[in-house]
Design an enzyme around this catalytic site. Sequence first.
Site, PDB file in Angstrom:
ATOM      1  N   ARG A 261      -2.553  -5.744  -8.276  1.00  0.00           N
ATOM      2  CA  ARG A 261      -1.476  -6.735  -8.120  1.00  0.00           C
ATOM      3  C   ARG A 261      -1.553  -7.818  -9.183  1.00  0.00           C
ATOM      4  O   ARG A 261      -0.550  -8.383  -9.575  1.00  0.00           O
ATOM      5  CB  ARG A 261      -1.569  -7.396  -6.740  1.00  0.00           C
TER       6      ARG A 261
ATOM      7  N   LYS B 106     -15.452  -7.885   4.653  1.00  0.00           N
ATOM      8  CA  LYS B 106     -14.355  -8.318   5.525  1.00  0.00           C
ATOM      9  C   LYS B 106     -14.605  -7.867   6.961  1.00  0.00           C
ATOM     10  O   LYS B 106     -15.115  -6.770   7.187  1.00  0.00           O
ATOM     11  CB  LYS B 106     -13.031  -7.676   5.065  1.00  0.00           C
TER      12      LYS B 106
ATOM     13  N   SER C  36      -3.317  -7.557   3.005  1.00  0.00           N
ATOM     14  CA  SER C  36      -3.523  -7.474   4.454  1.00  0.00           C
ATOM     15  C   SER C  36      -4.060  -8.800   4.985  1.00  0.00           C
ATOM     16  O   SER C  36      -3.648  -9.264   6.056  1.00  0.00           O
ATOM     17  CB  SER C  36      -4.507  -6.354   4.784  1.00  0.00           C
TER      18      SER C  36
ATOM     19  N   HIS D 288       0.848  -1.205   0.000  1.00  0.00           N
ATOM     20  CA  HIS D 288       0.000   0.000   0.000  1.00  0.00           C
ATOM     21  C   HIS D 288       0.880   1.250   0.000  1.00  0.00           C
ATOM     22  O   HIS D 288       0.625   2.216  -0.739  1.00  0.00           O
ATOM     23  CB  HIS D 288      -0.859   0.076   1.274  1.00  0.00           C
TER      24      HIS D 288
HETATM   25  O1  PNS Z   1      -8.804  -2.446   0.556  1.00  0.00           O
HETATM   26  P1  PNS Z   1     -10.203  -2.874   0.187  1.00  0.00           P
HETATM   27  O2  PNS Z   1     -10.792  -3.782   1.253  1.00  0.00           O
HETATM   28  O3  PNS Z   1     -10.288  -3.474  -1.198  1.00  0.00           O
HETATM   29  O4  PNS Z   1     -11.056  -1.502   0.180  1.00  0.00           O
HETATM   30  C1  PNS Z   1     -12.419  -1.537  -0.184  1.00  0.00           C
HETATM   31  C2  PNS Z   1     -13.088  -0.163   0.019  1.00  0.00           C
HETATM   32  C3  PNS Z   1     -13.025   0.243   1.481  1.00  0.00           C
HETATM   33  C4  PNS Z   1     -12.377   0.861  -0.843  1.00  0.00           C
HETATM   34  C5  PNS Z   1     -14.560  -0.355  -0.464  1.00  0.00           C
HETATM   35  O5  PNS Z   1     -15.171  -1.387   0.271  1.00  0.00           O
HETATM   36  C6  PNS Z   1     -15.369   0.939  -0.370  1.00  0.00           C
HETATM   37  O6  PNS Z   1     -15.329   1.734  -1.273  1.00  0.00           O
HETATM   38  N1  PNS Z   1     -16.089   1.125   0.754  1.00  0.00           N
HETATM   39  C7  PNS Z   1     -16.884   2.303   0.975  1.00  0.00           C
HETATM   40  C8  PNS Z   1     -18.382   2.010   0.735  1.00  0.00           C
HETATM   41  C9  PNS Z   1     -18.715   2.086  -0.739  1.00  0.00           C
HETATM   42  O7  PNS Z   1     -18.628   3.108  -1.390  1.00  0.00           O
HETATM   43  N2  PNS Z   1     -19.142   0.928  -1.300  1.00  0.00           N
HETATM   44  C10 PNS Z   1     -19.514   0.827  -2.685  1.00  0.00           C
HETATM   45  C11 PNS Z   1     -18.318   0.489  -3.565  1.00  0.00           C
HETATM   46  S1  PNS Z   1     -18.780   0.385  -5.280  1.00  0.00           S
END
Ligand code: PNS
Length: 169
Positions: free
Chosen positions: A95, A46, A132, A22
């Site tokens: 990745r 998660k 992670s 990251h």
């Molecule tokens: O590192 P990650 O777990 O891939 O991050 C995912 C994250 C936090 C970026 C995603 O779950 C997110 O955008 N959450 C905020 C809520 C949201 O907007 N959800 C709709 C996504 S299309």
Amino acid sequence: MTGETIRRVVCPGSFDPVTNGHLDIIGRVATLFDEVIVGVGKNVGKRALFTAEERIAMIRNVIGEYPNVRVEAIDGLLVDFCVQHGAHAMVKGLRAVSDYEYELTMSQMNHRLSRVETLFVASDPEYSHLSSSLIKEVAGLGGDVSGLVPDHVLAQLTTRLAEHKAKSD
Ligand code: PNS
């Protein structure tokens, strides 16, 4: 700034916890944009090991060398966070092709919701095996993850996993 547009971008993620992969992406993005906002959000798929406050503090602890990077919590939709912070784009690290498949649908949904663009940066091959989730799994089973996360993150991870183990024993 007089009449110039500030190029501001969001680097979103759950960062549970932040990894050196990251941080590589954040550092590279910081050289490309005027301002980077690391958005720490909740991934509904998660269960987090660390609270949002802990995850934010862990990132703040290591981004000091980048004066144009700050860290904020995403409370709600990521696209709303981008709009509220005046960012027209977000950057995601890729990745592998499997990441792309997952990220593509999210980027299309985010664009449909608010016209916010998603830009992709290929991860450094040195970090392409890092996640992670994998770090938590390996560390939880006693594997050595030093060098894959910052030292203070490793210390917090070791402590939290030991607390969880003590509770479940
Ligand atoms: O590192 P990650 O777990 O891939 O991050 C995912 C994250 C936090 C970026 C995603 O779950 C997110 O955008 N959450 C905020 C809520 C949201 O907007 N959800 C709709 C996504 S299309």
